[in-house]
Design a protein around this motif. Structure first.
Motif: not given
Length: 409
Positions: A342-355
């Motif tokens: 989860l920290k990996t996604l947050i730190d890399s600012k992965v945009d989960l609004m992108l389909p």
């Protein structure tokens, strides 16, 4: 001298953390637990030799091979199975060679944060059910330890681990997991859960029984593709470890070296009759808790594993640790790994609004935690190996949104 003692204790703690899973594989497959200890110890030392002792990894028995080993043992016997496991180690060198040839840019394209993050989460969450089952004293669909006693022991070990890791200071803070095991074990003795007769009857020293490998190409070809899943798991494990320590081990010493070291250990373990070895999420979780990233602690853990392979009394003690004691600690460790993803996604600012990102993360989590299996003949792909492939394929096939044009001034 004081620092060396602290590092040795930390190494012993690593072995304690890995021990339950390490010996479970041979117990399930009919291989020798002593050989699992010997294979893990020598394999880890080989790994350190190849990687120049730069990576704090302890290699233990791989769960990916449980089903194939059972099938091979029944079909061709142990000697042929050992040859097949040795041959499976060659897959690590093949993939390591591809990485060396194409470079890490190739890996970064295949494994961006949107791929790495959910895969790491699956590494932790896919075994959450097993951890909870152990904490409740359940295994193989049966209640092995009374439910109430199991929850009490799991609570004691988990609470002790949390208190030591959060509130303790000095040297004690370096051994929260070992403290949890000791507290839980003592409680188990008082509750009458531990069978001490096995310890009393065990010899002090016992030479492990060696089985000579038997050349069997059918077994070798059967085992070779099985290694694809743990090699992908290895890459995810090394990257997860890098997130914990703040080091990029894919560059230094390089994934080709870590894969080569792991593969060499798999070949050795196969030859002596132990299960193939792989990186352990439990160990990464332990490192995150203790914050001790010195690779020398893995050297101590490996040497201790080799010694214990010949130490009958200590093996009996470790085997006697009740399942709920380890289950309570695993609840914390496996959750820690999921938190890293989860920290990996947050730190890399992965945009989960992108389909595309939402699709990748959703499919990986559902298939990984749900236990989806793809079966082709005798080859099974499930768990971390399967979701790694799914994440890579989806990432390559789904188009990235076009870059927005710069605003006019």
């Amino acid at each position: 001298m004081f620092n060396e003692i602290k590092q040795f204790i930390s190494g012993a703690q690593i072995l304690f953390v890995a021990f339950g899973a390490l010996v479970l594989v041979p117990l399930l497959t009919g291989l020798n637990p002593a050989m699992a200890l010997l294979g893990a110890g020598v394999g880890t030392l080989m790994f350190q030799l190849i990687t120049k002792r730069q990576v704090p990894i302890f290699l233990g028995s791989s769960f990916a091979f449980i089903g194939p080993i059972i099938f091979a043992m029944h079909t061709w016997g142990q000697g042929a199975t050992q040859f097949g496991l040795f041959f499976a180690g060659l897959m690590y060198f093949i993939i390591a060679g591809l990485i060396k040839w194409r470079g890490m840019g190739f890996i970064h394209k295949l494994l961006p944060p949107v791929v790495i993050g959910p895969v790491i989460m699956v590494i932790g969450l896919s075994v959450a059910v097993a951890a909870s089952g152990m904490a409740m004293g359940q295994g193989g669909g049966k209640q092995l330890v009374p439910y109430g006693v199991s929850l009490l022991l799991a609570t004691i070990s988990l609470t002790t681990t949390i208190i030591v890791s959060v509130f303790a200071g000095g040297m004690l803070r370096l051994v929260p997991i070992l403290s949890g095991v000791v507290a839980g074990y003592i409680a188990a003795v008082f509750l009458g859960v531990v069978d001490l007769s096995g310890i009393a009857n065990a010899p002090w020293f016992a030479m492990p029984h060696f089985v000579t490998p038997e050349v069997n190409w059918a077994a070798a070809l059967f085992m070779l593709p099985v290694a694809i899943a743990p090699t992908i798991e290895h890459i995810g494990g090394v990257m997860a470890l890098g997130k914990v320590t703040g080091q990029d081990y894919t560059v230094n010493p390089g994934l080709h070296r870590t894969l080569g070291g792991d593969g060499l250990g798999v070949c050795f373990a196969g030859l002596i009759g132990g299960p193939p070895i792989t990186t352990y999420a439990e160990v990464t979780g332990a490192l995150m808790i203790t914050r001790n990233f010195n690779p020398v602690i893995m050297t101590y853990a490996a040497v201790l594993a080799v010694i214990l392979a010949f130490f009958g009394k200590f093996n009996a003690i470790l085997v006697s640790i009740p399942m709920p004691v380890m289950g309570g600690i695993m609840v914390l460790l496996f959750g820690t790994i999921a938190s890293i993803g989860l920290k990996t996604l947050i730190d890399s600012k992965v945009d989960l609004m992108l389909p595309r990102n939402l699709v990748i993360v959703s499919v990986v989590l559902t298939c990984g935690i749900g236990g989806l299996m793809v079966q082709v003949g005798n080859f099974n792909l499930v768990g971390v190996g399967l979701v790694s492939v799914l994440a890579i394929v989806l990432n390559l096939l789904l188009p990235n949104p076009p870059a927005e044009p710069a605003a006019e001034i």
